[in-house]
Motif scaffolding. Structure first.
Motif, mmCIF file in Angstrom:
data_model
loop_
_atom_site.group_PDB
_atom_site.id
_atom_site.type_symbol
_atom_site.label_atom_id
_atom_site.label_comp_id
_atom_site.label_asym_id
_atom_site.label_seq_id
_atom_site.Cartn_x
_atom_site.Cartn_y
_atom_site.Cartn_z
ATOM 1 N N GLY A 167 0.779 -1.172 -0.088
ATOM 2 C CA GLY A 167 -0.069 0.008 0.083
ATOM 3 C C GLY A 167 0.804 1.382 -0.095
ATOM 4 N N GLN A 168 0.228 2.392 0.124
ATOM 5 C CA GLN A 168 0.801 3.656 0.291
ATOM 6 C C GLN A 168 1.602 3.844 1.745
ATOM 7 O OE1 GLN A 168 -2.734 5.958 0.105
ATOM 8 N NE2 GLN A 168 -2.369 6.555 -2.117
ATOM 9 N N PRO A 169 2.988 4.207 1.445
ATOM 10 C CA PRO A 169 3.912 3.854 2.780
ATOM 11 C C PRO A 169 3.300 4.812 3.804
ATOM 12 C CG PRO A 169 5.069 4.394 0.795
ATOM 13 C CD PRO A 169 3.630 4.458 0.399
ATOM 14 N N GLU A 170 2.646 5.603 3.607
ATOM 15 C CA GLU A 170 2.356 6.736 4.635
ATOM 16 C C GLU A 170 1.147 6.129 5.521
ATOM 17 O OE1 GLU A 170 2.295 7.296 1.470
ATOM 18 O OE2 GLU A 170 3.237 9.245 0.971
ATOM 19 N N ILE A 171 0.309 5.285 4.731
ATOM 20 C CA ILE A 171 -1.016 4.654 5.651
ATOM 21 C C ILE A 171 -0.037 3.469 6.130
ATOM 22 C CG2 ILE A 171 -2.927 3.495 5.106
ATOM 23 C CD1 ILE A 171 -3.534 6.175 4.670
ATOM 24 N N THR A 172 0.656 2.638 5.643
ATOM 25 C CA THR A 172 1.307 1.565 6.285
ATOM 26 C C THR A 172 2.238 2.029 7.616
ATOM 27 O OG1 THR A 172 1.623 0.751 4.255
ATOM 28 C CG2 THR A 172 2.982 -0.409 5.852
ATOM 29 N N GLU A 173 2.667 3.311 7.479
ATOM 30 C CA GLU A 173 3.284 3.654 8.673
ATOM 31 C C GLU A 173 2.425 4.140 9.704
ATOM 32 O OE1 GLU A 173 6.631 3.752 9.445
ATOM 33 O OE2 GLU A 173 6.386 4.977 11.225
ATOM 34 N N LEU A 174 1.548 4.791 9.387
ATOM 35 C CA LEU A 174 0.311 5.327 10.377
ATOM 36 C C LEU A 174 -0.041 3.940 11.194
ATOM 37 C CD1 LEU A 174 -1.614 7.588 11.228
ATOM 38 C CD2 LEU A 174 -2.922 6.674 9.653
#
Ligand code: TPW
Ligand code: MG
Length: 544
Positions: free
Chosen positions: A259-266
């Motif tokens: 997925g999008q790294p930002e969402i994964t990190e969140l």
């Protein structure tokens, strides 16, 4: 009242809006009663798997319950796979099966369509439905119907009702309206309080939502709760499309490394991950970049709340959300919410060949110009491509992953919404159930169907690159559309794709099939990352 009429009325009262089916001699009396009573509209399709997929998808869109009516044995066994999928993905579909009459049962002869014993079918369905009733006794039938329909709604999973053909006209008493199963109000309250305390103590809480919030009709309530708390919301892969129409749509979809790294990190750095109505499946979680410790998360699903090792049984999700909303105050966090990249728009209208990502872009452009369409997707790269389509209501087998879902599901979506659906399907999956488009003309359905035609079981090739058996032939799907009552267009370039979508939007009286020819080996970015993530996981697991 006659059994069939009582049953149909009870179905409607329980939230059924239509019936999908295919008759057979054991089911003819039932189908006669369905047609004559006019209680619920009946849509017949061509093959039972499609009946199940359409009933499932319609239910996902209109809430309530779905109904799939089929004949004994040959019909019912054909319906096993979609009902297994509905069980896994928590869609409440009622299976109505015709069956041999009581006298045929005791004749001593084998009955046609019988597999092993007369109850083989019932036994198979016990495994994939959450309650069953064989209506062979007029005295008990009304109570059985009431119980099974209540279980269907409360568990949000399929149930099975078998109707011996001589019972259709039997006199039975009125079907009672049962009160909801008892709920421990104190447990609901305590769970709500404990969850809110956990969230308040956290510095980066996140709410992840999945199928059950739609199945229990609480999307709006969940959106309101999230807003009151000020907590960021994401969906699972399976839950893509949830809350798409809400005033505050989710930040995105969690797909781990894919997925999008930002969402994964969140999600993966959250110290209080609240999973509402989430299916704990591998497609949802096994491709995490960093292992999520599910014991540290808060899970409310399947009428249970779990916080670590602490379990509250018998907590319906809707009751929990209401109890939380009543107590919710802003959590007072001001998280640095990520700004995931926006979905792709503005496809260059050039002569380059089409990639799966281009299809997402072209669809985004089309919906921006002409308004959004409800979507159904099959399994295959089309579903991974759908993650780049700006969030829209979507029915897809994101967990069970059964091929053949897309086209019949789209027909169910059109019945449920009255709107023209957009269907995404691979060539392999289209070969399974695509013929069902031939039923559009009879019912005035006009879906737009995008066939991702790579002459390949591409998703399997992605996992097993050297295998020859994943090659398919080049079938001219666009040429099949005309004889089936639709309009077919084959496209190879981005310009042709954009033009075909415009033509599809302008063609309103029949289905439009856009056969998008793509190179073998061309894959969406999301699927490439998904495959790599799975490979890494497998390697890690095998090395101990
Ligand atoms: C009922 C196994 C998963 S994905 C796939 C297969 C055979 C290939 C799909 O080919 P298609 O799409 O539709 O051309 P694409 O993008 O990969 O080229 N049987 C059933 N369900 C599943 N999931 C499989 C087999 C499978
Ligand atoms: Mg393919």
């Amino acid at each position: 009242m006659r059994l069939a009429e009582a049953l149909l009325q009870a179905l409607r009262r329980a939230g059924a809006r239509e019936i999908f089916g295919i008759p057979g001699d054991f089911a003819l009396p039932l189908f006669d009663a369905i047609e004559r009573s006019g209680e619920l509209p009946l849509y017949t399709l061509s093959h039972e798997p499609a009946v199940g997929f359409a009933a499932d998808a319609a239910t996902r869109f209109h809430g309530g319950i779905g109904v799939a009516a089929i004949t004994y044995g040959a019909g019912a066994f054909n319906l096993v796979n979609p009902i297994a999928g509905a069980y896994a993905e928590r869609t409440p579909v009622v299976v109505l099966s015709g069956a041999p009459s009581r006298s045929e049962r005791s004749s001593g002869l084998l009955v046609h369509h019988q597999a092993r014993s007369l109850d083989s079918q019932l036994n198979v369905y016990r495994e994939i439905t959450c309650d069953q009733a064989v209506l062979d006794d007029p005295a008990g039938a009304a109570g059985e119907i009431a119980r099974v329909l209540r279980t269907c709604r409360e568990r949000s999973q399929p149930v099975y009702i078998e109707i011996p053909r001589d019972m259709v006209t039997a006199d039975i008493g009125p079907v009672p309206v049962l009160p909801p199963s008892p709920v421990d109000v104190d447990a609901v309250e305590a769970a709500a309080v404990e969850i809110l305390e956990r969230l308040r103590a956290a510095s980066s809480p996140v709410l992840m939502v999945d199928a059950e919030i739609r199945r229990y009709g609480i999307e709006e309530a969940v959106a309101g709760l999230a807003q009151r708390l000020g907590i960021p919301v994401v969906t699972t892969f399976m839950g893509r499309g949830l809350l798409a129409e809400s005033a505050n749509p989710p930040l995105g979809t969690y797909i781990g490394v894919a997925g999008q790294p930002e969402i994964t990190e969140l999600v993966e750095s959250s110290d209080a991950l609240l999973l509402l109505g989430v299916i704990l499946s591998d497609t949802n979680f096994s491709i995490s970049l960093r292992q999520i410790d599910l014991r540290q998360t808060i899970i409310a699903a399947e009428r249970q709340v779990r916080l670590g090792f602490h379990v509250y049984p018998d907590v319906p999700l809707a009751d929990l959300v209401i109890a939380m909303a009543a107590k919710a105050r802003p959590l007072g966090i001001s998280p640095d919410l990520p700004d995931p990249p926006p979905p792709p728009y503005d496809l260059p209208a050039d002569d380059a060949s089409v990639s799966p990502n281009d299809i997402a872009t072209a669809i985004n452009d089309m919906m921006r110009s002409h308004g959004s369409l409800p979507m159904a997707s099959d399994m295959g790269d089309c579903l991974f491509t759908a993650m780049d389509i700006d969030q829209q209501a979507l029915a897809a087998p994101g967990y069970y992953a059964g091929m053949g879902f897309g086209v019949p599901a789209g027909l169910g979506v059109q019945v449920a919404t009255g709107e023209r659906p957009l269907i995404l399907v691979g060539d392999g999956a289209f070969a399974m159930t695509g013929w069902e488009l031939g039923n559009c003309r009879r019912y005035g359905w006009d879906p737009i169907v995008i066939v991702f035609n790579n002459a390949s079981w591409e998703m399997l090739r992605a996992f097993q690159p050297d295998a020859g058996y994943n090659d398919l032939d080049d079938w001219p799907f666009h040429e099949l559309a005309g004889p089936l009552g639709g309009l077919g267009i084959r496209v190879r370039t981005r310009r042709e794709l954009a033009e075909a979508l415009e033509l599809a939007v302008a063609t309103r009286d029949r289905f439009v099939l856009i056969d998008v020819v793509m190179e073998r080996g061309s894959m969406s970015d999301t699927l490439s990352r998904f495959v790599q993530g799975f490979g890494r996981r497998r390697a890690a697991a095998e090395s101990g």
